[in-house]
Scaffold this motif. Structure first.
Motif, PDB file in Angstrom:
ATOM      1  N   CYS A  93      92.702  19.583  85.018  1.00 37.32           N
ATOM      2  CA  CYS A  93      93.216  18.643  85.923  1.00 37.32           C
ATOM      3  C   CYS A  93      92.546  18.444  87.193  1.00 37.32           C
ATOM      4  N   SER A  94      91.619  19.570  87.409  1.00 35.86           N
ATOM      5  CA  SER A  94      90.977  19.626  88.605  1.00 35.86           C
ATOM      6  C   SER A  94      89.601  19.046  88.550  1.00 35.86           C
ATOM      7  N   SER A  95      88.957  19.075  87.275  1.00 32.55           N
ATOM      8  CA  SER A  95      87.448  18.824  87.024  1.00 32.55           C
ATOM      9  C   SER A  95      87.274  17.458  86.287  1.00 32.55           C
ATOM     10  N   SER A  96      88.171  17.361  85.255  1.00 30.82           N
ATOM     11  CA  SER A  96      87.819  16.172  84.431  1.00 30.82           C
ATOM     12  C   SER A  96      88.047  14.761  85.182  1.00 30.82           C
ATOM     13  N   VAL A  97      86.774  13.823  84.585  1.00 30.55           N
ATOM     14  CA  VAL A  97      87.108  12.449  84.893  1.00 30.55           C
ATOM     15  C   VAL A  97      87.408  11.378  84.100  1.00 30.55           C
ATOM     16  N   SER A  98      88.309  11.967  82.930  1.00 25.94           N
ATOM     17  CA  SER A  98      88.633  11.208  81.716  1.00 25.94           C
ATOM     18  C   SER A  98      90.121  11.009  82.056  1.00 25.94           C
ATOM     19  N   ASP A  99      90.628  10.006  82.153  1.00 25.62           N
ATOM     20  CA  ASP A  99      92.120   9.474  82.368  1.00 25.62           C
ATOM     21  C   ASP A  99      92.756  10.117  81.135  1.00 25.62           C
ATOM     22  N   ALA A 100      92.150   9.941  79.931  1.00 25.14           N
ATOM     23  CA  ALA A 100      92.934  10.457  78.624  1.00 25.14           C
ATOM     24  C   ALA A 100      93.248  11.980  78.913  1.00 25.14           C
ATOM     25  N   VAL A 101      92.135  12.765  79.317  1.00 21.22           N
ATOM     26  CA  VAL A 101      92.046  14.237  79.523  1.00 21.22           C
ATOM     27  C   VAL A 101      93.044  14.407  80.487  1.00 21.22           C
TER      28      VAL A 101
END
Length: 321
Positions: A87-95
């Protein structure tokens, strides 16, 4: 086994997706856990560099977390940490959607609510609510904040202090998605519930006007229940009651009381009774005259609509006759 042992990204993705689908069935959740599925999925969330794999693995953990025993087991094997990190680092909306939804389900457990906060999991969820442009992410992140605030006053305060109260209110004000609105309203309700400082902060930032807007224009039962619950708690003083009346709350509250049943109606009725208690306008009808309407009785004396109520006009007409 495929999730834990295969080095093929495609195999890992398909295996995690299959577990996510299986975990939609309550009867499969314990079986997947007994076969080592929780450990394998936590391992993927920790180690995979593929957004597709991470999204499927987090989704599977989220579905498996719709089970009390699995919620405890996932926390014990360190499953909260990678979800917070995603939640802090991903830039993928799916993730982001899958990780936030998993945290929302895991936060149904009281100990997990505390642990997620200790891992600094509140701040990225607040950031997502304030900045994401994906309705799916917004729905999951606001649901997670609502569950984290549930009967946890420390989390309520932290959510407000990190901008979560404002972010949730902004979502309720601006979203065009009913699902996001329902999730954000529910979260807002938990953040301000039984916390005086948050309630005052909410009211001072235009919260009463927002709630009146919601009960005036929305027909979602979940939204109306959340909004009327907050209104019921907000009428704690004559000043708050006067502000609510001046914000235009009377017509929609009377409509909800007349047209709805269940919790929405009971909360609307309770709010109206509180308004009547705090804002009642003194009135002494002529001898034998009828009682004026509740709406008139609730009008502040300084309100522009200070015309005589219908009962006085009727009495005058009879006297003239």
């Amino acid at each position: 086994r495929l999730c834990g042992e295969s080095r093929s990204v495609g195999v890992q993705e398909n295996a995690a997706a299959a577990l996510a689908n299986l975990a939609d069935d309550a009867g499969n959740r314990q079986r997947v856990a007994a076969c080592g599925g929780l450990e394998a999925l936590c391992g993927l969330c920790n180690a995979s560099q593929s957004d597709a794999v991470l999204a499927c693995a987090a989704a599977a953990l989220g579905n498996l977390a719709d089970d009390d025993e699995n919620r405890i087991a996932i926390e014990k094997m360190g499953g909260l940490e990678p979800l917070v990190r995603l939640c802090s680092s991903s830039v993928s909306d799916a993730v982001l959607e899958s990780a936030a939804a998993a945290l929302a389900n895991l936060a149904y457990n009281e100990n997990n609510r505390k642990r997620i906060a200790q891992l600094s999991g509140i701040e990225p969820l607040v950031w997502l609510c304030a900045h994401s442009r994906s309705d799916s992410v917004l729905e999951s992140a606001s649901a997670a904040l609502g569950n984290l605030a549930y009967y946890n006053d420390k989390n309520r305060i932290r959510i407000a202090e990190t901008g979560g109260l404002a972010a949730l209110a902004q979502l309720c004000e601006g979203t065009a998605s009913v699902s996001v609105l329902e999730s954000a309203t529910g979260a807002l309700r938990h953040v301000v519930y039984n916390n005086e400082s948050n309630r005052i902060r909410f009211v001072r930032s235009g919260g009463l006007e927002l709630l009146v807007k919601l009960i005036s224009h929305c027909d979602s039962e979940a939204v109306l229940e959340g909004a009327t619950a907050m209104l019921r708690k907000a009428v704690a003083s004559p000043e708050a009651a006067l502000s609510l009346v001046e914000a235009g709350a009377l017509p929609p509250l009377c409509r909800l009381e007349a047209e709805w049943v269940g919790t929405v109606r009971s909360y609307s009725t309770a709010t109206l009774r509180s308004l009547e208690r705090h804002c009642r306008r003194p009135w002494h009808p002529p001898s034998g005259g009828q009682r004026p309407s509740a709406a008139y009785m609730l009008l502040p004396s300084a309100h522009p609509g200070s015309m005589a109520p219908p009962v006085r006009e009727a009495a005058a007409a009879r006297a003239g006759a």
